[in-house]
Structures are given as C-alpha cells and as structure tokens.
Design an enzyme around this catalytic site. Structure first.
Site, short mmCIF file in Angstrom:
data_model
loop_
_atom_site.label_atom_id
_atom_site.label_comp_id
_atom_site.label_asym_id
_atom_site.label_seq_id
_atom_site.Cartn_x
_atom_site.Cartn_y
_atom_site.Cartn_z
NE ARG A 120 -3.77 2.22 2.44
CZ ARG A 120 -5.07 2.12 2.23
NH1 ARG A 120 -5.59 0.94 1.96
NH2 ARG A 120 -5.85 3.18 2.28
NE ARG A 203 -2.83 -2.95 9.16
CZ ARG A 203 -3.45 -2.93 7.99
NH1 ARG A 203 -2.81 -2.54 6.91
NH2 ARG A 203 -4.70 -3.32 7.88
CG ASP A 332 -11.40 4.42 5.13
OD1 ASP A 332 -11.98 3.49 4.55
OD2 ASP A 332 -10.22 4.35 5.52
CB ALA A 345 -7.15 0.60 -1.19
#
Length: 481
Positions: A120, A203, A332, A345
């Site tokens: 990403r 993450r 979002d 996305a």
C-alpha cells in the site's frame, strides 16, 4: 450528457472544461484519486490537507487513462508471488505454491487481479507522484472542522480550525471517519457511531537488512523460488487470530490480528514497541503459543515501526451527501472496511472515479446535486455488500477448520469474487447515468429504482432490480431520497 464506449479511453486534457469547481478535503487514496480524475474530466480542482505534507489496489481498468501510473503500478506489483500457510504455532499446513497455481486450483484465471499484490505505501506514493505531475493545487496545514452549503447560491464549503473559509460548487470529503457529524442535519440523527470490534492489528514494514543479523530468522523468512529471489507471502492462522508475513528483496513486512490490549488507536501514526506485542500475542490463542520464529522476527523489528491500529466497525451510514447535495463523502469517510476485506482501497478509488464521472455527465454546475445523488445510488449498496464480505473473510481467517483445509486448501483462502475486482465504475456511470437521473427526477425511491442493473451480488435473481435491499428512513440527503 455524452457517453463513452465500453473500451474507449480518454486521457487527461481530452474532456472539455466543465466549469465545475471541486474542493477536495484529504489526501488519502480516495482524495488523491478524486483529484486526478476530476482534472481528467475537466473540473477545476483544489485540495486541502490537514497535515504539513502528504505522508507518503486499484481497479485495473483505471490505469488505462494514466500510462505513467500504469507502468509504475506494474513495476511495484507482485504479479506471481509464492504463498505458504502455517498454523499460528508454526506447523506448515500448505507448502509453498505460486499464487497462480493456487488460483488455478481454485478454478480461477491465474491472470486475474487477485493474482497481483501491492504494498500500500508504494501504491500511495504512485498516486502522489501523479498529483504532482498534474500540478494539482494542494494546500497543507488546513484542518477542516466544519462543512456548509448554501442552497440559494448552489455553493458549499468548509471552515478550518484557523477560521479560514473555502467554497466550491461541490466539496468532496475524503478525510476518513471525521466528517459524518458535520454535513448532515440534524447531526445527532445521522452520525454513525464506531463500534469496537474488540480486535486490532499490529503492522510493521522495515528494511530486510534488520533480519540478516539473525541466522534462523533469515533462513526461515527467506525468499522463494529456485534461486530464492522471489517474494513469498506466509499466512498464519490460529484460534481467533491470523497473521501474514511478506518477504521481499528489500523489505520485510508482518501483520497480526489480535485482541485489543488497551493501547490501540484508530490512527495510522500510532506505534508501539516489540515488547508490548510479545507480552500480548499469546493471549486468547489457547494452549499452543505463537511460533518462536515469529516472535524472533518481532524482536528484530526496529523501534517506532509497529503500528497498533484498533479495528472499529460501522453500519452502512444512512447518508453520504448533505441535504442539498453539494457535499459528498467518499472512501473511509463514507464506509470503513476491515483489513480482511482486501477491498477498502479499491472501493475508495472506485468512489472517486464514480463521482468525477457523474460530475462530468451532469451538464454543468447547476446540476451538481443531481450528479451527487446518482453517484450515491450507484455506490451505496455495492459498498455495503463489500463491507459485509470483509466480515465474512475475517471470520474465515479467525476460525479456520483445519480438518477441511487439509482436504481442500481453498477453505483457508479469503474470498475475493469477480464482482469486486471486475467492475469499471466509469463505464458503469456512463452507461446508466441518464436512466438513474430520470428515476430521481420522477421521484422513484432508491429501493424501487430498477432503471439500471446492480453492480453487486444478488441473492436470488440476476434480473435488473431483483433482490434489491429494502431501506426504511426519511433522512434528508439519504441515497434513497
């Protein structure tokens, strides 16, 4: 209103000026895509970003309009990575296979988009590069705190925390889950409250050189292929949890879904250190702890690298548009996705393409509100279905039935059906805009509008308008108003 053929591609500069002033708030993927697509469609674009700088998966049809991005997307993508599956304890369940082989085993075309993976941050930087090439005006340090619209003048705008006011024919709110309470009236009737899922994601992504100092970790998380030089994704599935590692030539990435610990935030800049992960990762996984080799990988993660992001869920909100149709939420801000969706996305990018197309088709600034309402009818149910798919995939990953997986490895694979990645929102808007607007002008309610075919899965029929959801609300500005 104009139309395009299914396979026709028009590059930037080929659409005449629309005369529509567009103000975009936010520079996430939705905002960046909206800015470049609105430029391509001939609109006048300005962008506001709350931060001091831009903090550096799209439908494949999108890139036919942007050759520079298409080349960059191809360069950063993993077109045929290897994939291997473990229990969380470290037991190998599915030996390494090329993604194309897994897709083929699942009865899918190995050349379809699900066979391509991206990082990403690299995709995001690609969009930033395109915005800079186009010279789009981005004003930084502009934290928007309120939205407004004026029905008499047909203008909408924003107010920043410094008291600055900006207005345009349409405001595209792409600043995440910050806008709901501002654009609808009364606010308390429309704000969709975030519900804690009780889950969060750790993450981390860091240079591969950090694992070279540990021989066991370096060997286990090596790359794949005959020459050990091809990227490999390793999935780890456990009771109520799942994780993934990605080994690339230059980067090591890991993520892990876990119970909340109390230190999470819904903030991509919020980091924790490795010791917190190591203290909490075995909680809730039963008698078998996480694999020691995974813990060693976590120990090697450099400081201020691990993001601890709390996962909230929100019901599909009743309205994305302001009552006068001059402010529209996308990405979002309109619909948040769980990470298991593998789809957030893409849907944000689709939103941006759709609204830019509807504005180009509406015939001028006096019809902006109509374009907004058509866009919402095109997108609302599709996004609701995509959100639900994310819940289904999360349940699959967190509650793996290993007795079935041993017989059929496809049981451990998240679902990404063709209706998700095979949709072209620009072509869809061009093919169905006139019919949709005619229904809106005739006063046809959203749930009764069968003037265009669904772009989401139907439960019992494939005919246009069949099995459409039934919505009950009187919310002004709602998609069905």
């Amino acid at each position: 209103m104009g139309s395009i053929g299914v396979n026709e591609s028009r590059p930037v500069g080929s659409y005449p000026p629309s005369g529509i002033d567009v103000l975009i708030v936010g520079t996430g993927l939705a905002g960046l895509t909206a800015s470049i697509e609105c430029v391509r469609k001939g609109h006048n674009v300005r962008v506001l970003e709350r931060n001091a700088t831009i903090n550096t998966a799209a439908p494949p049809s999108f890139f036919k309009h942007w050759p520079e991005m298409s080349a960059e997307f191809d360069e950063i993508s993993l077109h045929n990575a290897w994939i291997e599956t473990f229990k969380h304890s470290g037991e190998q369940m599915i030996a390494p296979l090329l993604v194309s082989d897994r897709l083929r085993d699942a009865g899918l075309d190995p050349d379809t988009p699900p066979g391509t993976f991206q990082m990403r941050p690299l995709v995001y930087k690609m969009f930033v590069n395109q915005v800079q090439r186009l010279g789009v005006e981005v004003q930084f340090g502009k934290r928007v705190v309120d939205y407004f619209e004026d029905a008499e003048t047909g203008r909408a705008g924003v107010v920043t925390d410094q008291g600055d006011r900006y207005d345009a024919d349409i405001v595209i709110a792409a600043d995440g889950e910050r806008t709901h309470k501002h654009i609808n009236s009364p606010p308390e009737a429309f704000e969709v409250r975030a519900m804690s899922s009780g889950r969060a994601m750790w993450r981390a992504a860091f240079p591969r050189e950090y694992i070279l100092k540990h021989p066991e970790v370096r060997e286990f998380f090596k790359m794949a292929g005959p020459n050990e030089d091809q990227p490999i994704i390793r999935t780890w599935l456990g009771p109520g949890t799942y994780a993934m590692t990605l080994s690339r030539a230059d980067t090591m990435i890991w993520i892990m879904n876990h119970d909340v610990t109390g230190s999470e935030e819904e903030n991509w800049n919020h980091t924790v250190e490795a010791d917190e992960v190591l203290t909490n990762m075995d909680k809730g996984v039963g008698p078998q702890p996480w694999a020691p080799i995974f813990k060693e990988l976590i120990k090697l993660t450099p400081p201020e690298t691990i993001i601890n992001f709390e996962l909230f869920w929100r019901n599909p909100q009743p309205s994305w548009a302001s009552p006068g149709g001059r402010v529209i939420e996308i990405g979002d801000a309109a619909h948040s996705f769980l990470p298991a969706s593998g789809n957030g996305a893409t849907q944000a990018i689709e939103d941006a393409i759709s609204i830019a197309s509807c504005l180009q088709l509406c015939g001028g600034r006096e019809n902006v509100a109509e374009a907004v309402r058509a866009h919402v009818r095109f997108r609302f149910v599709r996004n609701s279905c995509a959100q639900k798919l994310g819940f289904s995939n999360a349940e699959l990953l967190q509650d793996t039935d290993w007795s079935k997986v041993k017989l059929d490895p496809r049981k451990a694979q998240p679902k990404l059906p063709s209706w998700v990645w095979g949709h072209d929102p620009e072509v869809y808007a061009h093919e169905h805009y006139a019919q949709c607007v005619a229904s809106i002008r005739a006063g046809v309610p959203f749930d009764k509008d069968d003037s265009f075919p669904p772009n989401y899965p139907l439960a019992t029929s494939t005919s246009p308008g069949a099995s459409r959801p039934s919505w009950t609300t009187s919310a002004p500005g709602a998609p069905f108003s």
